[in-house]
Design a protein around this motif. Structure first.
Motif, PDB file in Angstrom:
ATOM      1  N   ALA A  12       0.834  -1.199   0.000  1.00  0.00           N
ATOM      2  CA  ALA A  12       0.000   0.000   0.000  1.00  0.00           C
ATOM      3  C   ALA A  12       0.873   1.255   0.000  1.00  0.00           C
ATOM      4  O   ALA A  12       0.508   2.281  -0.585  1.00  0.00           O
ATOM      5  CB  ALA A  12      -0.922   0.004   1.212  1.00  0.00           C
ATOM      6  N   SER A  13       2.036   1.175   0.626  1.00  0.00           N
ATOM      7  CA  SER A  13       2.940   2.339   0.696  1.00  0.00           C
ATOM      8  C   SER A  13       3.124   2.963  -0.682  1.00  0.00           C
ATOM      9  O   SER A  13       3.041   4.185  -0.843  1.00  0.00           O
ATOM     10  CB  SER A  13       4.325   1.917   1.203  1.00  0.00           C
ATOM     11  N   ASP A  14       3.393   2.136  -1.642  1.00  0.00           N
ATOM     12  CA  ASP A  14       3.660   2.584  -3.002  1.00  0.00           C
ATOM     13  C   ASP A  14       2.443   3.304  -3.586  1.00  0.00           C
ATOM     14  O   ASP A  14       2.560   4.385  -4.179  1.00  0.00           O
ATOM     15  CB  ASP A  14       4.013   1.341  -3.827  1.00  0.00           C
ATOM     16  N   GLY A  15       1.272   2.725  -3.419  1.00  0.00           N
ATOM     17  CA  GLY A  15       0.060   3.355  -3.940  1.00  0.00           C
ATOM     18  C   GLY A  15      -0.178   4.716  -3.312  1.00  0.00           C
ATOM     19  O   GLY A  15      -0.487   5.693  -4.004  1.00  0.00           O
ATOM     20  N   ILE A  16      -0.013   4.790  -2.017  1.00  0.00           N
ATOM     21  CA  ILE A  16      -0.258   6.042  -1.288  1.00  0.00           C
ATOM     22  C   ILE A  16       0.696   7.134  -1.774  1.00  0.00           C
ATOM     23  O   ILE A  16       0.282   8.257  -2.080  1.00  0.00           O
ATOM     24  CB  ILE A  16      -0.096   5.802   0.237  1.00  0.00           C
ATOM     25  N   VAL A  17       1.964   6.806  -1.875  1.00  0.00           N
ATOM     26  CA  VAL A  17       2.941   7.805  -2.314  1.00  0.00           C
ATOM     27  C   VAL A  17       2.650   8.235  -3.755  1.00  0.00           C
ATOM     28  O   VAL A  17       2.761   9.411  -4.105  1.00  0.00           O
ATOM     29  CB  VAL A  17       4.384   7.260  -2.179  1.00  0.00           C
ATOM     30  N   THR A  18       2.245   7.289  -4.592  1.00  0.00           N
ATOM     31  CA  THR A  18       1.969   7.609  -5.994  1.00  0.00           C
ATOM     32  C   THR A  18       0.809   8.602  -6.121  1.00  0.00           C
ATOM     33  O   THR A  18       0.882   9.571  -6.888  1.00  0.00           O
ATOM     34  CB  THR A  18       1.661   6.325  -6.783  1.00  0.00           C
ATOM     35  N   SER A  70      -8.740   4.508  -2.610  1.00  0.00           N
ATOM     36  CA  SER A  70      -8.659   3.690  -1.403  1.00  0.00           C
ATOM     37  C   SER A  70      -7.601   2.609  -1.602  1.00  0.00           C
ATOM     38  O   SER A  70      -7.317   2.189  -2.724  1.00  0.00           O
ATOM     39  CB  SER A  70     -10.017   3.090  -1.060  1.00  0.00           C
ATOM     40  N   PHE A  71      -7.013   2.182  -0.503  1.00  0.00           N
ATOM     41  CA  PHE A  71      -5.802   1.363  -0.539  1.00  0.00           C
ATOM     42  C   PHE A  71      -5.975   0.088   0.269  1.00  0.00           C
ATOM     43  O   PHE A  71      -6.569   0.092   1.342  1.00  0.00           O
ATOM     44  CB  PHE A  71      -4.618   2.159   0.029  1.00  0.00           C
ATOM     45  N   HIS A  72      -5.426  -0.979  -0.263  1.00  0.00           N
ATOM     46  CA  HIS A  72      -5.403  -2.245   0.466  1.00  0.00           C
ATOM     47  C   HIS A  72      -4.024  -2.888   0.274  1.00  0.00           C
ATOM     48  O   HIS A  72      -3.242  -2.458  -0.577  1.00  0.00           O
ATOM     49  CB  HIS A  72      -6.533  -3.150  -0.031  1.00  0.00           C
ATOM     50  N   SER A  73      -3.759  -3.914   1.048  1.00  0.00           N
ATOM     51  CA  SER A  73      -2.415  -4.496   1.112  1.00  0.00           C
ATOM     52  C   SER A  73      -2.493  -5.957   1.489  1.00  0.00           C
ATOM     53  O   SER A  73      -3.443  -6.395   2.134  1.00  0.00           O
ATOM     54  CB  SER A  73      -1.628  -3.726   2.184  1.00  0.00           C
ATOM     55  N   THR A  74      -1.475  -6.713   1.101  1.00  0.00           N
ATOM     56  CA  THR A  74      -1.369  -8.099   1.584  1.00  0.00           C
ATOM     57  C   THR A  74      -0.701  -8.164   2.963  1.00  0.00           C
ATOM     58  O   THR A  74      -0.611  -9.240   3.551  1.00  0.00           O
ATOM     59  CB  THR A  74      -0.528  -8.965   0.620  1.00  0.00           C
ATOM     60  N   TYR A 108       2.868   8.936   5.929  1.00  0.00           N
ATOM     61  CA  TYR A 108       2.225  10.131   5.370  1.00  0.00           C
ATOM     62  C   TYR A 108       3.100  11.368   5.548  1.00  0.00           C
ATOM     63  O   TYR A 108       3.390  12.080   4.581  1.00  0.00           O
ATOM     64  CB  TYR A 108       0.836  10.329   6.004  1.00  0.00           C
ATOM     65  N   SER A 109       3.531  11.628   6.775  1.00  0.00           N
ATOM     66  CA  SER A 109       4.360  12.819   6.978  1.00  0.00           C
ATOM     67  C   SER A 109       5.668  12.705   6.200  1.00  0.00           C
ATOM     68  O   SER A 109       6.165  13.693   5.652  1.00  0.00           O
ATOM     69  CB  SER A 109       4.644  13.034   8.468  1.00  0.00           C
ATOM     70  N   ALA A 110       6.203  11.481   6.119  1.00  0.00           N
ATOM     71  CA  ALA A 110       7.463  11.288   5.384  1.00  0.00           C
ATOM     72  C   ALA A 110       7.263  11.601   3.905  1.00  0.00           C
ATOM     73  O   ALA A 110       8.061  12.323   3.292  1.00  0.00           O
ATOM     74  CB  ALA A 110       7.966   9.858   5.563  1.00  0.00           C
ATOM     75  N   ALA A 111       6.192  11.093   3.321  1.00  0.00           N
ATOM     76  CA  ALA A 111       5.946  11.330   1.899  1.00  0.00           C
ATOM     77  C   ALA A 111       5.692  12.815   1.646  1.00  0.00           C
ATOM     78  O   ALA A 111       6.175  13.374   0.654  1.00  0.00           O
ATOM     79  CB  ALA A 111       4.763  10.492   1.424  1.00  0.00           C
ATOM     80  N   LEU A 112       4.957  13.463   2.544  1.00  0.00           N
ATOM     81  CA  LEU A 112       4.667  14.885   2.348  1.00  0.00           C
ATOM     82  C   LEU A 112       5.945  15.714   2.432  1.00  0.00           C
ATOM     83  O   LEU A 112       6.148  16.642   1.644  1.00  0.00           O
ATOM     84  CB  LEU A 112       3.638  15.371   3.374  1.00  0.00           C
ATOM     85  N   ALA A 113       6.818  15.358   3.369  1.00  0.00           N
ATOM     86  CA  ALA A 113       8.086  16.078   3.481  1.00  0.00           C
ATOM     87  C   ALA A 113       8.896  15.899   2.200  1.00  0.00           C
ATOM     88  O   ALA A 113       9.430  16.855   1.637  1.00  0.00           O
ATOM     89  CB  ALA A 113       8.879  15.576   4.690  1.00  0.00           C
TER      90      ALA A 113
END
Ligand SMILES: Cc1ncc(COP(=O)(O)O)c(C=O)c1O
Ligand SMILES: Cc1ncc(COP(=O)(O)O)c(C=O)c1O
Lengths: 489, 489
Positions: free
Chosen positions: B153-159, B301-305, B185-190
Motif C-alpha cells: 500500500a505504501s507505493d500506492g499512497i505515495v503515488t 482507497s488502498f489495500h495491502s497483503t 504520510y508525513s514522510a511522503a509529504l516532506a
C-alpha cells in the motif's frame, strides 16, 4: 452545501491543470502509445478481427521470460522452498536447494519471507552480495554496509537521483545521461525536476563514449545549471555497446576532475557477446586507479535480477553499492529507504541466489551451468543474427550488438514519409513503427523514445524472441522496410 | 587535474549541505533510533554481553510473521506452484491450488511470474480485485480499469500523493492527515514538499474523528496553503479505532463541501475486534449517499497483503481503487507507474489469492477458514488483553483496541523525567521508550513519532506477539512504568 442540502457542483480537485506539473513532463516510451496499441491489437485478434498476421510479437521490452526464456531451475526450486517450507521434506529437491532455502529463511523474521526485512535488505544477503562483488572484481574489498537491496534496479537508480537533486535555477542539479538513453533516467529527472544534460554516444564508432563529448556537454550545461552527476549504462541500453577498460578509466578521471557523482548502471554485466569485449565494473577500474581516485570518487553502481541470464523481471530484485558516500548522507539514504519499509523479500532471496549460485560439487551445479551457458549462448547467437540480417537491408544500418539485449539500428526514411509524419504531428520513427505494427504485428520502440541525434531515425529491438521467431521477425522488418521505402519514394 | 597529473583534492559532491533538502526533512519513527538500538542490543546479546533480559521483543512494527504468526497454507501452496510449476505434477497439492496457479501463470508473460506484468498490474488480477470489492460492498460496481496493483500500500499512497502535489507558496497543495498518524504520510509529504495539515483525533472519545476539528484545521490551513487532500486511516494506525458509518458519511460530506480529494487507507479492513464495530469502506458509503456524491467525490482507497489475517508484508502486494478520477489524470497515473515497470509479480499473485480465496466445496476451503478464523480470533483476544492489562497500571490509560494491530496508550510522565529528557535533548516519550528498551528488551515506538497533542505522551505497541509473550511484555511494561514513575517522582 447549498440551501437544499445538495452538494454544490464543482469541478474536479485533480485535473491536468491542477496536477503535479513535473509528473506531466514524464515520458516513458518503452510502454508508450505503440505498446498500448499492441495490447489493443492483441485483444482485437482474440475477438476474431482479421489482420495480416496471427500474433503480435513484442520486441519492445527486455522481458526475457515473456519471450520464452526458461527460468533457472535452481533459483525457482529454492524460491519455492522458501515460499512453502513444508517442501523441505520433499525428496525430489536437491540437498543444496534445501540448504540455501534454510539459510535464507533463518535470516527472515519469524523464518518467513512474509516478514518485512531490514529496509536496507536482509543482512546475510548483503554479505553475499559483497562477497560476489569481491570475487567479480578480483578481490577488491566490498563492505556489506555499502550494499542496499532494492525493488529492481529502477528503484535504486531513482533513490540515488532523489538524494542528489537540489538547488534552484542556475544552481539546480544537472544530471548527465547518454543519448540514446534508457528512458527511466529522463523520466526520473523530469519527475524530480532535475536538469537533464545530454551527451551523445558516437554511432559511427559503435556507440562509444567520447570524453570530448562529455566535456562539451558539461561545459555547455554549466551556463545554466550545476552538473553534479554522470550516469553511464554499461553494457548499453538501447545501444548494446560494451565499454573498454580504457574508456571507463577516462570517464572516472573526467568525473574526478569535474566533481561529478558517478552512477554506473551495470544490470547487463553478464550480457557480453562480442569477441574482444569484456565487462569491467566501474568499481574495479576505480580501485585499480589507485587511492587518489578510489578514496575520493563517489560511485553508486546498480545490478538487477531482471537481466543477464536470469531474466527474472517480475521478482523486482536488485542491489546497489555505494562507494565513498559521505556517512551522513548514507544515514539519510538509510532513512529514506525505510519509508517504503523494505524491498520485496522474494526478490531479495532471488538476488541472493544470483550472487551465490551453486558451487562445483553441489548437486545443482551441473544443471545450473548448463542452463546458464545455454541461455547466454543463445543470446550471443541472436545478437549476431540480428546485426547480420538487419545489415542486409538497404536503408538500415546496425552496429554490432556487443552486449545487453538490444539492437538500435539506424533507418533512413524517405523525405515524403518524414513530411507525412510531421503533418500528422508524430515523430517520423513513431510513424514508421506504428505502420510496422499495424502491418506485421511487430512491436518495436521508435528511436525518438530514447533520444537520437537530430535528423537521424532509429528503432530499438530486443534480441529476446526465440531464434526461429527472431529470424521471421527480422525478415518481416526487412520486407516492411523495403515496402515502406518504395511507398514513400 | 593538477600539473603532476594528480586529482585535485576536493570535497564530496554529495554532502548533508548539498543533498536534497526535502529528503533531509523526512522522518520515519517506526524504524528510527529506538529500532536501531534494538538491533544493536540483539547483536550484543548474541556476542554474550550480559543484559537484564535474554531477548529483544519487537512490538514496534506491524510485522505479523516476524512475531510468529503462521502464513495461510493455501496462499503459500499456490505461490510455490507459481514459482516452480514443475510442482503442478505433485499429488500432495490440492486440486484447487493447482487451478489457481494455472490461472495466474496463464495471465503472466511466457507463463512465468518472472516476466514483467502490465504496469497497472495483471489484468485478470485487477478483475478479481474488482469483483472482491463488489462483494465486499454489497454489489456496488467496481471497474478493473480503476484498479492499480502496487508494491504494498505504501507505493500506492505515495503515488497518489505525488499526482496531487502542485503550486508554490500559498497555492501549495495541503494534505490533511490525522494526528496521531502513520508516519509514511508525513514522510511522503516532506519528501514531496507538500504542506502537512494536522487534524487531531479525539482521544477522550476513543480516538474518533470530529468534523469540527476537520473544519478548524482546513480553515486555519487556508491562510497559508491550498488544502486539496484529506487522508483517513480506518481502522486506525497507530490508534486502533474503527470509524462509524455515520462518521464516514460526515467525512465524505465535508470533503465534498470543501473540495478535497479523499484518500482512504483501509489496509486493516479485516482487523475489527470490538463488539458493535464494523468495517465500512469509504467507497460503499460514498455510493450509498447517492449520485450527487458518488459521481463527484474523488476517492482513492488502498489495500495491502501485509495486514488483516495474511500478514504477508515481505511480498509487498497491494492495490488501490480510484473513483471519479479525471480520465486525463488517470492516463498520467498509468504513465507514471510505468516508469517503475511493474509491482512485484509474486505480490500481485498473492493479492489475487487474498481477493479470491478458496470457495465452499473446494478442497482448501476448510483449512483456509480454520486458519483465518484462528488468526483473527487470536488478534481479537490480544487486543482485549492489551487494553485490560495496560489499564490496570496507574499512569497509563489505554483506549479500546477496536481494530488494526496497535494500542496507543497515554502515559503520564513525572515532571522530573520530562526535564531530564529535555536536558538531554530528546522527546520525553523517546527517553521513556529508550529506557524501557535498555532495561527490559522491549522495543516500542514513542508517541512523538506519530504526533500527539502537545504536553501528552504515548507509546505505540503492536498486539502481535503471541498471547503468552504479550502477557509477559505487558506485565514488564507495567513494572517498568511503576519503577520509572517512582524513580522520577
Ligand atoms: C539499463 C537499465 N537499467 C535499469 C533497468 C531496470 O530494471 P529493473 O528495475 O527491472 O531491475 C533496465 C530495464 O530494462 C535497464 O535496461
Ligand atoms: C495504515 C497503514 N498504511 C499503509 C501501510 C503500508 O503497508 P504496506 O506497504 O506493507 O502495504 C501500513 C503498514 O504498516 C499501515 O499501517
Amino acid at each position: 452545501m447549498s440551501e437544499n442540502g445538495a452538494v454544490p457542483r464543482r469541478g474536479k480537485v485533480l485535473t491536468l491543470d491542477t496536477m503535479n506539473a513535473s509528473v506531466k513532463k514524464v515520458e516513458y516510451a518503452v510502454r508508450g502509445p505503440i505498446v498500448q496499441r499492441a495490447v489493443q491489437i492483441e485483444k482485437e485478434l482474440k475477438e476474431g478481427v482479421k489482420k495480416p498476421f496471427d500474433e503480435v510479437i513484442k520486441a519492445n521490452i527486455g522481458d526475457a521470460h515473456a519471450m520464452g526464456q526458461r527460468p533457472i531451475t535452481f533459483f525457482r526450486q529454492v524460491l519455492a522452498l522458501c515460499t512453502y517450507p513444508e517442501l523441505l521434506d520433499d525428496n525430489t529437491f536437491p540437498e543444496d536447494t534445501k540448504n540455501r532455502a534454510r539459510r535464507i529463511l533463518q535470516a527472515c523474521g519469524g523464518n518467513s519471507i512474509g516478514a518485512y526485512s531490514a529496509s536496507q535488505g536482509i543482512e546475510c544477503i548483503r554479505q553475499d552480495v559483497a562477497r560476489y562483488i569481491e570475487r567479480r572484481d578480483g578481490g577488491i574489498p566490498s563492505d556489506p554496509d555499502n550494499i542496499y537491496l532494492s525493488t529492481g534496479a529502477s528503484d535504486g537508480i531513482v533513490t540515488i537521483l532523489k538524494l542528489l537533486v537540489a538547488g534552484e535555477g542556475r544552481t539546480r542539479t544537472g544530471v548527465m545521461i547518454s543519448i540514446p538513453q534508457y528512458p527511466l533516467y529522463s523520466a526520473a529527472l523530469a519527475e524530480l525536476g532535475a536538469v537533464q544534460i545530454n551527451y551523445y554516444l558516437n554511432e559511427e564508432k559503435c556507440w562509444s563514449l567520447d570524453i570530448s563529448e562529455l566535456k562539451r556537454a558539461v561545459e555547455a550545461a554549466r551556463q545554466h545549471c550545476n552538473p553534479r552527476v554522470l550516469c553511464i549504462i554499461n553494457p548499453g541500453n538501447p545501444t548494446g555497446q560494451v565499454q573498454s577498460r580504457q574508456c571507463i578509466e577516462d570517464v572516472i578521471r573526467f568525473a574526478a576532475k569535474e566533481g561529478l557523482f558517478l552512477m554506473a548502471d551495470e544490470v547487463y554485466q553478464d550480457n557480453v557477446y562480442a569477441e574482444g569485449c569484456q565487462f569491467h565494473s566501474f568499481k574495479k577500474v576505480l580501485f585499480e586507479m589507485g587511492p587518489e581516485y578510489s578514496s575520493t570518487v563517489e560511485l553508486a553502481s546498480f545490478h538487477s535480477t531482471s537481466k543477464c541470464y536470469m531474466g527474472e523481471c517480475g521478482f523486482r530484485g536488485g542491489y546497489m553499492e555505494v562507494i565513498n558516500m559521505d556517512p551522513d548522507v548514507k544515514a539519510q539514504l538509510t532513512k529514506l529507504v525505510s519509508v517504503r519499509l523494505c524491498p520485496p523479500v522474494p526478490g531479495q532471496a532471488l538476488m541472493d541466489l544470483v550472487v551465490n549460485p551453486p558451487q562445483p560439487g553441489e548437486p545443482s551445479y551441473a544443471t545450473f551451468i548448463k542452463e546458464r551457458t545455454a541461455t547466454l549462448r543463445a543470446l550471443a547467437e541472436k545478437a549476431k543474427m540480428t546485426e547480420e540480417i538487419l545489415n542486409t537491408v538497404p536503408g538500415i544500418s546496425c552496429n554490432p550488438v556487443q552486449g545487453a539485449m538490444y539492437s538500435f539500428p539506424r533507418i533512413s526514411l524517405p523525405e515524403r514519409a518524414v513530411q507525412e509524419a510531421k503533418a500528422k504531428g508524430v515523430a517520423p520513427d513513431m510513424f514508421y513503427c506504428m505502420k510496422l505494427l499495424e502491418e506485421t504485428g511487430i512491436c518495436l520502440v521508435p528511436g525518438s523514445g530514447f533520444g537520437q541525434k537530430d535528423g537521424t531515425f532509429h528503432f530499438r529491438m530486443t534480441i529476446l524472441p526465440s531464434a526461429d521467431k527472431l529470424k521471421v521477425l527480422l525478415n518481416k522488418v526487412k520486407e516492411f522496410h523495403q515496402r515502406f521505402t518504395q511507398q514513400y519514394s
